[in-house]
Motif scaffolding. Sequence first.
Motif, PDB file in Angstrom:
ATOM      1  N   ARG A 139      48.636 -47.486 -38.193  1.00  0.00           N
ATOM      2  CA  ARG A 139      47.600 -46.735 -38.901  1.00  0.00           C
ATOM      3  C   ARG A 139      46.320 -46.681 -38.080  1.00  0.00           C
ATOM      4  O   ARG A 139      46.121 -47.468 -37.155  1.00  0.00           O
ATOM      5  CB  ARG A 139      47.345 -47.363 -40.263  1.00  0.00           C
ATOM      6  CG  ARG A 139      48.524 -47.164 -41.186  1.00  0.00           C
ATOM      7  CD  ARG A 139      48.119 -47.347 -42.603  1.00  0.00           C
ATOM      8  NE  ARG A 139      49.269 -47.112 -43.468  1.00  0.00           N
ATOM      9  CZ  ARG A 139      49.354 -47.556 -44.682  1.00  0.00           C
ATOM     10  NH1 ARG A 139      48.366 -48.247 -45.207  1.00  0.00           N
ATOM     11  NH2 ARG A 139      50.415 -47.295 -45.409  1.00  0.00           N
ATOM     12  N   ILE A 140      45.442 -45.768 -38.458  1.00  0.00           N
ATOM     13  CA  ILE A 140      44.235 -45.513 -37.679  1.00  0.00           C
ATOM     14  C   ILE A 140      43.356 -46.755 -37.548  1.00  0.00           C
ATOM     15  O   ILE A 140      42.795 -47.018 -36.490  1.00  0.00           O
ATOM     16  CB  ILE A 140      43.450 -44.306 -38.243  1.00  0.00           C
ATOM     17  CG1 ILE A 140      42.399 -43.842 -37.234  1.00  0.00           C
ATOM     18  CG2 ILE A 140      42.873 -44.612 -39.617  1.00  0.00           C
ATOM     19  CD1 ILE A 140      41.799 -42.493 -37.549  1.00  0.00           C
ATOM     20  N   GLY A 141      43.256 -47.554 -38.607  1.00  0.00           N
ATOM     21  CA  GLY A 141      42.452 -48.776 -38.538  1.00  0.00           C
ATOM     22  C   GLY A 141      43.027 -49.780 -37.552  1.00  0.00           C
ATOM     23  O   GLY A 141      42.281 -50.454 -36.835  1.00  0.00           O
ATOM     24  N   ASP A 142      44.346 -49.864 -37.508  1.00  0.00           N
ATOM     25  CA  ASP A 142      44.997 -50.767 -36.556  1.00  0.00           C
ATOM     26  C   ASP A 142      44.779 -50.289 -35.120  1.00  0.00           C
ATOM     27  O   ASP A 142      44.516 -51.096 -34.227  1.00  0.00           O
ATOM     28  CB  ASP A 142      46.492 -50.870 -36.855  1.00  0.00           C
ATOM     29  CG  ASP A 142      46.785 -51.485 -38.211  1.00  0.00           C
ATOM     30  OD1 ASP A 142      45.975 -52.311 -38.678  1.00  0.00           O
ATOM     31  OD2 ASP A 142      47.820 -51.119 -38.806  1.00  0.00           O
ATOM     32  N   LEU A 143      44.896 -48.983 -34.914  1.00  0.00           N
ATOM     33  CA  LEU A 143      44.676 -48.430 -33.573  1.00  0.00           C
ATOM     34  C   LEU A 143      43.226 -48.640 -33.153  1.00  0.00           C
ATOM     35  O   LEU A 143      42.950 -48.995 -32.001  1.00  0.00           O
ATOM     36  CB  LEU A 143      45.048 -46.950 -33.528  1.00  0.00           C
ATOM     37  CG  LEU A 143      44.882 -46.258 -32.181  1.00  0.00           C
ATOM     38  CD1 LEU A 143      45.745 -46.921 -31.109  1.00  0.00           C
ATOM     39  CD2 LEU A 143      45.221 -44.770 -32.298  1.00  0.00           C
ATOM     40  N   ALA A 144      42.306 -48.443 -34.073  1.00  0.00           N
ATOM     41  CA  ALA A 144      40.894 -48.659 -33.762  1.00  0.00           C
ATOM     42  C   ALA A 144      40.651 -50.110 -33.355  1.00  0.00           C
ATOM     43  O   ALA A 144      39.980 -50.376 -32.353  1.00  0.00           O
ATOM     44  CB  ALA A 144      40.033 -48.281 -34.966  1.00  0.00           C
ATOM     45  N   ALA A 145      41.220 -51.037 -34.101  1.00  0.00           N
ATOM     46  CA  ALA A 145      41.047 -52.458 -33.786  1.00  0.00           C
ATOM     47  C   ALA A 145      41.692 -52.806 -32.450  1.00  0.00           C
ATOM     48  O   ALA A 145      41.118 -53.545 -31.647  1.00  0.00           O
ATOM     49  CB  ALA A 145      41.634 -53.317 -34.904  1.00  0.00           C
ATOM     50  N   THR A 146      42.862 -52.269 -32.205  1.00  0.00           N
ATOM     51  CA  THR A 146      43.586 -52.556 -30.966  1.00  0.00           C
ATOM     52  C   THR A 146      42.834 -52.047 -29.743  1.00  0.00           C
ATOM     53  O   THR A 146      42.822 -52.690 -28.692  1.00  0.00           O
ATOM     54  CB  THR A 146      44.988 -51.913 -31.011  1.00  0.00           C
ATOM     55  OG1 THR A 146      45.710 -52.489 -32.089  1.00  0.00           O
ATOM     56  CG2 THR A 146      45.750 -52.118 -29.716  1.00  0.00           C
ATOM     57  N   THR A 147      42.201 -50.873 -29.859  1.00  0.00           N
ATOM     58  CA  THR A 147      41.551 -50.237 -28.713  1.00  0.00           C
ATOM     59  C   THR A 147      40.050 -50.489 -28.633  1.00  0.00           C
ATOM     60  O   THR A 147      39.413 -50.082 -27.667  1.00  0.00           O
ATOM     61  CB  THR A 147      41.795 -48.717 -28.735  1.00  0.00           C
ATOM     62  OG1 THR A 147      41.261 -48.178 -29.951  1.00  0.00           O
ATOM     63  CG2 THR A 147      43.271 -48.392 -28.617  1.00  0.00           C
ATOM     64  N   GLY A 148      39.500 -51.140 -29.653  1.00  0.00           N
ATOM     65  CA  GLY A 148      38.061 -51.398 -29.644  1.00  0.00           C
ATOM     66  C   GLY A 148      37.230 -50.153 -29.875  1.00  0.00           C
ATOM     67  O   GLY A 148      36.102 -50.061 -29.390  1.00  0.00           O
ATOM     68  N   SER A 178      36.200 -46.900 -32.878  1.00  0.00           N
ATOM     69  CA  SER A 178      36.064 -46.707 -34.315  1.00  0.00           C
ATOM     70  C   SER A 178      37.061 -45.649 -34.776  1.00  0.00           C
ATOM     71  O   SER A 178      37.560 -44.853 -33.979  1.00  0.00           O
ATOM     72  CB  SER A 178      34.643 -46.251 -34.658  1.00  0.00           C
ATOM     73  OG  SER A 178      34.406 -44.949 -34.142  1.00  0.00           O
ATOM     74  N   THR A 179      37.319 -45.645 -36.062  1.00  0.00           N
ATOM     75  CA  THR A 179      38.208 -44.607 -36.609  1.00  0.00           C
ATOM     76  C   THR A 179      37.571 -43.230 -36.432  1.00  0.00           C
ATOM     77  O   THR A 179      38.278 -42.253 -36.192  1.00  0.00           O
ATOM     78  CB  THR A 179      38.523 -44.872 -38.093  1.00  0.00           C
ATOM     79  OG1 THR A 179      37.302 -44.944 -38.833  1.00  0.00           O
ATOM     80  CG2 THR A 179      39.302 -46.164 -38.262  1.00  0.00           C
ATOM     81  N   LYS A 180      36.264 -43.175 -36.509  1.00  0.00           N
ATOM     82  CA  LYS A 180      35.550 -41.905 -36.298  1.00  0.00           C
ATOM     83  C   LYS A 180      35.792 -41.380 -34.880  1.00  0.00           C
ATOM     84  O   LYS A 180      36.029 -40.193 -34.671  1.00  0.00           O
ATOM     85  CB  LYS A 180      34.057 -42.112 -36.548  1.00  0.00           C
ATOM     86  CG  LYS A 180      33.238 -40.858 -36.465  1.00  0.00           C
ATOM     87  CD  LYS A 180      31.784 -41.141 -36.807  1.00  0.00           C
ATOM     88  CE  LYS A 180      30.965 -39.871 -36.726  1.00  0.00           C
ATOM     89  NZ  LYS A 180      29.568 -40.099 -37.086  1.00  0.00           N
ATOM     90  N   THR A 181      35.758 -42.285 -33.901  1.00  0.00           N
ATOM     91  CA  THR A 181      36.015 -41.901 -32.511  1.00  0.00           C
ATOM     92  C   THR A 181      37.441 -41.398 -32.350  1.00  0.00           C
ATOM     93  O   THR A 181      37.676 -40.388 -31.676  1.00  0.00           O
ATOM     94  CB  THR A 181      35.753 -43.088 -31.570  1.00  0.00           C
ATOM     95  OG1 THR A 181      34.377 -43.453 -31.669  1.00  0.00           O
ATOM     96  CG2 THR A 181      36.098 -42.751 -30.131  1.00  0.00           C
ATOM     97  N   LEU A 182      38.385 -42.057 -32.981  1.00  0.00           N
ATOM     98  CA  LEU A 182      39.786 -41.623 -32.887  1.00  0.00           C
ATOM     99  C   LEU A 182      39.958 -40.237 -33.478  1.00  0.00           C
ATOM    100  O   LEU A 182      40.656 -39.386 -32.909  1.00  0.00           O
ATOM    101  CB  LEU A 182      40.702 -42.631 -33.566  1.00  0.00           C
ATOM    102  CG  LEU A 182      40.744 -44.016 -32.905  1.00  0.00           C
ATOM    103  CD1 LEU A 182      41.571 -44.980 -33.738  1.00  0.00           C
ATOM    104  CD2 LEU A 182      41.265 -43.928 -31.485  1.00  0.00           C
TER     105      LEU A 182
END
Length: 132
Positions: free
Chosen positions: A2-11, A13-17
């Motif tokens: 999920r987007i929150g997991d990807l954001a956390a993994t890559t450092g 924000s979900t907004k940036t993704l």
Amino acid sequence: MRIGDLAATTGTSTKTLRFYEQAGLLDAPPRTPGGYRDYPPEAATRIGFVRTAQAAGLSLAEIRSVLRIRDGGQAPCAHVSALLDQHLADVERRLAELRATRAALRELARTASVTDPDTCAEGDICSILTAR
């Protein structure tokens, strides 16, 4: 993932993704039955590449062009090399301009240090910056 997991993994924000998706840097992922974005594991690698390319000074359009080449099945190495050479030449040019500006400012500072404000000509706005 999920987007929150990807954001956390890559450092990021979900907004940036979401922005990267809109900018064409990250493919829109499939959705779960509940409507959540479900990113594949390789999305983290792609985000890492985008961030590294940005840190190297590449624009989003340039990064998109590199990704397009890679997504087309080609190695983008020659294209990346050309982009880096161009950016390096731009940095060298800007450094030369900054060195010239520093020299001019040093000369003006020397002039300012020996200028008596009481002796400024009435017609001048500022004798330090008046062309001689």
